[in-house]
Design a protein around this motif. Sequence first.
Motif, PDB file in Angstrom:
ATOM      1  N   ALA A 242      39.916  46.316  59.274  1.00  0.00           N
ATOM      2  CA  ALA A 242      40.018  47.448  60.133  1.00  0.00           C
ATOM      3  C   ALA A 242      40.934  48.767  59.218  1.00  0.00           C
ATOM      4  N   VAL A 243      41.432  48.234  58.325  1.00  0.00           N
ATOM      5  CA  VAL A 243      42.348  49.140  57.482  1.00  0.00           C
ATOM      6  C   VAL A 243      41.191  49.912  56.674  1.00  0.00           C
ATOM      7  N   LEU A 244      40.221  49.251  56.421  1.00  0.00           N
ATOM      8  CA  LEU A 244      39.087  50.147  55.650  1.00  0.00           C
ATOM      9  C   LEU A 244      38.574  51.292  56.468  1.00  0.00           C
ATOM     10  N   ALA A 245      38.440  50.898  57.728  1.00  0.00           N
ATOM     11  CA  ALA A 245      38.006  51.925  58.706  1.00  0.00           C
ATOM     12  C   ALA A 245      38.806  52.920  58.732  1.00  0.00           C
ATOM     13  N   GLN A 246      40.188  52.824  58.453  1.00  0.00           N
ATOM     14  CA  GLN A 246      41.067  54.212  58.578  1.00  0.00           C
ATOM     15  C   GLN A 246      40.860  54.926  57.161  1.00  0.00           C
ATOM     16  N   LEU A 247      40.257  54.478  56.366  1.00  0.00           N
ATOM     17  CA  LEU A 247      40.041  54.991  55.079  1.00  0.00           C
ATOM     18  C   LEU A 247      38.664  55.668  55.043  1.00  0.00           C
ATOM     19  N   ALA A 248      37.894  55.875  55.930  1.00  0.00           N
ATOM     20  CA  ALA A 248      36.577  56.517  56.223  1.00  0.00           C
ATOM     21  C   ALA A 248      36.709  57.975  56.323  1.00  0.00           C
ATOM     22  N   TYR A 249      35.680  58.898  56.914  1.00  0.00           N
ATOM     23  CA  TYR A 249      35.813  60.118  57.175  1.00  0.00           C
ATOM     24  C   TYR A 249      37.146  60.639  57.591  1.00  0.00           C
ATOM     25  N   MET A 250      37.639  61.696  57.225  1.00  0.00           N
ATOM     26  CA  MET A 250      39.026  62.171  57.458  1.00  0.00           C
ATOM     27  C   MET A 250      40.290  61.394  56.926  1.00  0.00           C
ATOM     28  N   GLY A 251      40.383  60.344  57.334  1.00  0.00           N
ATOM     29  CA  GLY A 251      41.423  59.426  57.067  1.00  0.00           C
ATOM     30  C   GLY A 251      41.636  59.313  55.629  1.00  0.00           C
TER      31      GLY A 251
END
Length: 676
Positions: A242-251
């Motif tokens: 889920a950390v990787l999801a925070q590093l997608a678009y915008m984040g």
Amino acid sequence: MMGIETKFKFKSKAASLLVGVSMLAISSTASGLETLPEDKSMSGMKIELVGRDDLWTYKSCDNYNESPLTKSYVDAGKLPPVNERMPKEPWMAKTDQMVDGIGEYGGTFRHVIGGRPEGFNWLAGQSQGWGGINIQLMESLTRLGPLWQIKPEEANPLPNLAKDWEWSSDRKSLTMNLIEGARWSDGDIFDTEDIDFWWNDNVQDANVASRLPKDALGAGTTLEILGPYSFKFNFDEPKGNAVLAQLAYMGGAPGPSHVMKPLHPAHNSDATYESYANGMPASVLPIVTLGAYVPVVHKVDELMVMKRNPYYWKVDEECNQLPYYNETIYKLTSWDDRTTQALAGTGDFSNMENPGNYVEALKQNKDPNSPVKSVFGTRLIAWDLMMNLSSDFGVSSDYERELRQLFRNVEFRKAISHAMDRDTMGQSVARGPFFHPHAGGFVAGSPFHNFEDSIYYGYNASGANSILDGLGLKDSDGNGIRNLPNGGADLVIDILHSSTRSTDIKLADAAVSMFEAIGIKPVLKPSDNTDAFTDNGNWSMFIAREHWVVATKNIGDRLPTTTQNPAWHRDNGGDLLPFEETLVEKAKGILATNDLSEVASLARDIQRVRTENVYTVGLIQAPAALLINKRIKNNHPGAPVYMYEWAEDGVMRERLYTPKADQLDEFLPGVLAEYK
């Protein structure tokens, strides 16, 4: 499109748009705990999902091909040869998943949006104009948009600028490796200097309104630079994908440190945080980006023109540098006009999210000469009524402070939910089978949604009145408006809503009589910048689109994982309600696991806790339809308007093209961005 039938399975549901599920059939005698009634999807398409490795890879070519436009600049000595502009191993799109195959260079892609560029410093939270400009500029470490095509068991975030990564055995560190040799649009190398600046001078700086909140990856998270193309996150406790999801678009979108670092107060004693935030103004072009296109012309409230990035680091399997289009144009009008122009053929793309257009779109589908076809998906958009749960943030009077305490009482929130006649609300927006009640939290089309998990306090005005009576909110002065307890002030509540989105306006208007029916006087507060109110806490209730689809994406926007989130409970340090603390623990569990089945289980728990406690009052949810002009190729069948990300990313626009014979004249033919 021969052979596509072997990949994509279509199921006819001709009657679905005529029958649907009427909200009139839903019981309106809710009292206490109920689950949300099931509905039927309006989607008429089933898609055969693929594996993660079927979409793209990273691979070098001996030689690369390029657009005649960039080749003309090479020949004129204004650009290095294409082989010198490409990274060591470019991102490479797989041909098998390009439904119309390898594209043709040239032409323009026309957008119509209601957003306006605030500026181009996305590192400091500035918006570039919702509706596509931002997604075309903000290349991120990971990517979520195309995950709607991926088999559920493989649906973890996809690589992008970070081409691979590795977790430590205790999952307390994450090493990420960048694509090597990619360049910014001005030719400067992209490397870990940009990552270091993004993290330490933006995400970790409390004075910068970073799109990734400071503690979004967990309090105490640090960054360690390992080399020019490798870095490591170190965590205080085990983390998961889920950390990787925070590093997608915008984040997880780094900015050009060679441009922005000299403007940052940490590196320039003459700079301020305000001057830094405005360091790439919308009036000064071109700007520097890693995206497929570079803004070169901005006419305020009229037009944004973006030309291809000659250093773009993506190719197809025939080693053609992407994108295929030379240009994208954004007409700056309104969100409703976006759909109108797409239906008319004067715009090429629209996330049709305004249900007021749905009936006309269905009529146009019957016309074989229509320039577009509307494909409705599952219910992925929703509207909620939010109450400001902060005890003191933004409070300016004793009356407001007493209101906030009322909002923090779950019985009051239940009463407001019971007062909302969702059927009337839906039909006030558009007649037809488009709407279904929403309990808040995950929308019906979410892969994490189960109807039995949503506790629903349905329409029951008499029940709402009984609850309010029990809270001591009586009409003590006989003027038809309830008073705060012990003869207090009239219960008058401001309701913030967007003045630019027609659905929000109609829902707010419809809610007026529902509040009046339970003795509350609503005062509508329309605004063309609702973020300004939610940022400073100066609001009471807020009707807005609030759809949550993916449990691991922007989790801080929906749960109080930091002191500044979500929007309806900012500045919440030490101010959390007991059920919010439970939500935080569940959110931490999602962030800490790599087990997708555990994520799904925690998401179900979150939905129950969130809806039982009416964290937001769900109103209605509806499907959306993606509109793309028929001349646009490689538009993947069934692409949703919103799933893991907006369709602007989900369709993988770098692969879209128009055959030469159907291409439109460019607004700025023969032009590329040129830097001083």
